[in-house]
Design an enzyme around this catalytic site. Structure first.
Site, PDB file in Angstrom:
ATOM      1  N   GLU A   1       0.825  -1.200   0.000  1.00  0.00           N
ATOM      2  CA  GLU A   1       0.000   0.000   0.000  1.00  0.00           C
ATOM      3  C   GLU A   1       0.867   1.261   0.000  1.00  0.00           C
ATOM      4  OE1 GLU A   1      -4.214  -1.250   1.965  1.00  0.00           O
ATOM      5  OE2 GLU A   1      -2.643  -0.700   3.390  1.00  0.00           O
TER       6      GLU A   1
ATOM      7  N   CYS B   1       6.950  -6.785   7.261  1.00  0.00           N
ATOM      8  CA  CYS B   1       7.969  -6.159   8.098  1.00  0.00           C
ATOM      9  C   CYS B   1       8.535  -7.192   9.059  1.00  0.00           C
ATOM     10  CB  CYS B   1       7.360  -4.990   8.880  1.00  0.00           C
ATOM     11  SG  CYS B   1       8.567  -3.957   9.737  1.00  0.00           S
TER      12      CYS B   1
ATOM     13  N   CYS C   1       7.202  -4.267  15.979  1.00  0.00           N
ATOM     14  CA  CYS C   1       6.946  -3.241  16.993  1.00  0.00           C
ATOM     15  C   CYS C   1       5.563  -3.506  17.594  1.00  0.00           C
ATOM     16  CB  CYS C   1       7.023  -1.847  16.381  1.00  0.00           C
ATOM     17  SG  CYS C   1       8.671  -1.451  15.733  1.00  0.00           S
TER      18      CYS C   1
ATOM     19  N   CYS D   1      -0.444   5.796   9.675  1.00  0.00           N
ATOM     20  CA  CYS D   1       0.936   5.450   9.947  1.00  0.00           C
ATOM     21  C   CYS D   1       0.951   4.218  10.844  1.00  0.00           C
ATOM     22  CB  CYS D   1       1.623   6.619  10.640  1.00  0.00           C
ATOM     23  SG  CYS D   1       3.342   6.334  11.050  1.00  0.00           S
TER      24      CYS D   1
ATOM     25  N   CYS E   1       3.654   8.633   0.800  1.00  0.00           N
ATOM     26  CA  CYS E   1       4.232   7.684   1.750  1.00  0.00           C
ATOM     27  C   CYS E   1       4.473   6.366   1.023  1.00  0.00           C
ATOM     28  CB  CYS E   1       3.290   7.496   2.934  1.00  0.00           C
ATOM     29  SG  CYS E   1       3.902   6.343   4.176  1.00  0.00           S
TER      30      CYS E   1
ATOM     31  N   CYS F   1       2.380  -1.550  16.441  1.00  0.00           N
ATOM     32  CA  CYS F   1       2.232  -1.301  14.997  1.00  0.00           C
ATOM     33  C   CYS F   1       1.490  -2.442  14.328  1.00  0.00           C
ATOM     34  CB  CYS F   1       3.620  -1.135  14.370  1.00  0.00           C
ATOM     35  SG  CYS F   1       3.585  -0.844  12.585  1.00  0.00           S
TER      36      CYS F   1
END
Length: 410
Positions: free
Chosen positions: A123, A143, A147, A381, A136, A150
């Site tokens: 995305e 990933c 975290c 974010c 962005c 997140c």
């Protein structure tokens, strides 16, 4: 009768696939030297012409934004046909485009398989503001960092994106927004009133950019090339959770603006929130920030700090943050946490966030609180995920989206 097929040739293998173009080499993401080498290697351009032809292609790809060889009008018809037989400059498939009521746009891109892999999806988000438009960009599919606050980190890493795939996000966004010469902006689109529609880019999408350093470096050097896309390095921000060795390389080899996903002021808490801290603890991270080339009041490091209720939002935390960053030209972005199903964290109370921001501001640091953007399309974010990993739409309505703002030169 037994039927046998000879698949020893490239042409025979390609003929069996519904999309024979999948086997073509993309010219997007190649350096000028690599462009010239590809043309000579394909046998369609003499070596003595290769540099000139590479410059022509560079102009068409990155100044004019062409995605079809047929539109390269100062190149002979025969050479255009040869280029089309050997190479690709096509854009990725847009699986979905969502447009928020505030003008924020989110695209779900699908890229073809690499080797024995499978198609992958990422995305990319566009945030229009007064005087700027920020894109962005993702650097990985998934990933590795996990975290704890997140949502993107709950998706396992599938693979790194190539330089081509990183640049393709920028090129396609400019296509869709009418940001190349002789292109029209879509009717009703919210974009800056003057100048470029995409004026800033931030490497803050899916993934950790510095765990894909070479591809990110190659893409950003092309994006900032003055004879092509020509984005100022002061309008390019790379965000990292703290891959210390590559922070030094970023300063030396790229020179773009730097953002740090900080979120805590001591190692014990940061180990929990941002587990990469166990490998590169705060003292190493802050030392790398202090050494980042060219720092000044006009060229600051941005520190991202997500506000988690009763976790990192006390005035003692604010004091520790000021002490930790003392002497570093810095801006501190405070990010109200966006809850998502399954998370154990809550967003700090608004009054708490304001008190925290006032303390930071009074200590001499710019400390903006990010304005909610794209809240109706899950463009947050830390919220970006591939289609196969995303929540159902009925679940997404429960979430807020906090968009990237205030990065790079205005």
């Amino acid at each position: 009768m037994t039927l046998s097929l000879d698949l020893s040739t490239h042409a025979a293998r390609a003929a069996l696939r519904p999309d024979a173009a999948a086997d073509k080499t993309s010219l997007i993401g190649l350096s000028r030297a690599e462009l010239a080498e590809a043309l000579v290697g394909a046998g369609i351009v003499p070596e003595k012409q290769a540099r000139m032809r590479a410059s022509q292609l560079w102009h068409w790809l990155y100044v004019r934004g062409v995605s079809d060889f047929a539109h390269m009008f100062n190149i002979s018809k025969e050479l255009r046909a040869d280029l089309d037989r050997h190479f690709s400059i096509a854009r990725p498939e847009i699986v979905e485009e969502q447009i928020s009521t505030d003008g924020t746009r989110k695209w779900l891109f699908r890229f073809p398989p690499r080797g024995a892999g499978r198609p992958v999806e990422i995305e990319t988000v566009y945030i229009p503001e007064e005087g700027r438009g920020t894109l962005c960009i993702s650097s990985q599919v998934g990933c590795t960092l996990t975290c704890s606050f997140c949502h993107t980190g709950t998706q396992k890493l599938v693979r790194n994106l190539t330089a081509e795939e990183i640049l393709a996000q920028l090129l396609t966004a400019r296509d869709k927004l009418g940001d190349f010469p002789d292109r029209d902006t879509p009717a009703g689109a919210i974009v800056p009133a003057e100048g470029r529609k995409v004026s800033n880019i931030v490497m803050m999408g899916m993934g950790e950019p510095l765990y894909n350093f070479e591809a990110v470096k190659k893409a950003l050097l092309i994006a900032s090339d003055g004879d092509g896309l020509a984005l100022s390095k002061r309008r390019i921000t790379l965000s990292t959770s703290g891959v210390v060795p590559e922070i030094y390389r970023t300063g030396e080899e790229l020179g773009v603006m730097l953002a740090i996903s900080l979120h805590a002021t001591n190692d014990d808490l940061r180990d929990l929130l941002v587990p990469i801290n166990k490998k590169f603890p705060l003292d190493q991270l802050i030392e790398a920030c202090r050494a980042y080339p060219g720092l000044s009041n006009a060229r600051r490091i941005t520190f991202e700090y997500v506000m988690l209720k009763d976790v990192n939002d006390s005035l003692d935390d604010a004091r520790a943050l000021v002490k930790l960053l003392k002497g570093i030209p810095a801006k501190i972005n405070l990010i109200p946490f966006n809850p998502w199903p399954g998370t154990n964290y809550q967003c700090s109370d608004w009054e708490t966030i304001e008190k925290f921001a006032d303390f930071i501001n009074n200590a001499g640091y710019a400390s903006p609180i990010r304005t909610p953007r794209g809240r109706d399309i899950l463009a947050a974010c830390g919220q970006l995920k591939s289609e196969s990993e995303r929540m159902r739409k009925v679940d997404r309505l429960a979430l807020e989206a906090m968009m990237i703002a205030g990065h790079g030169e205005a």
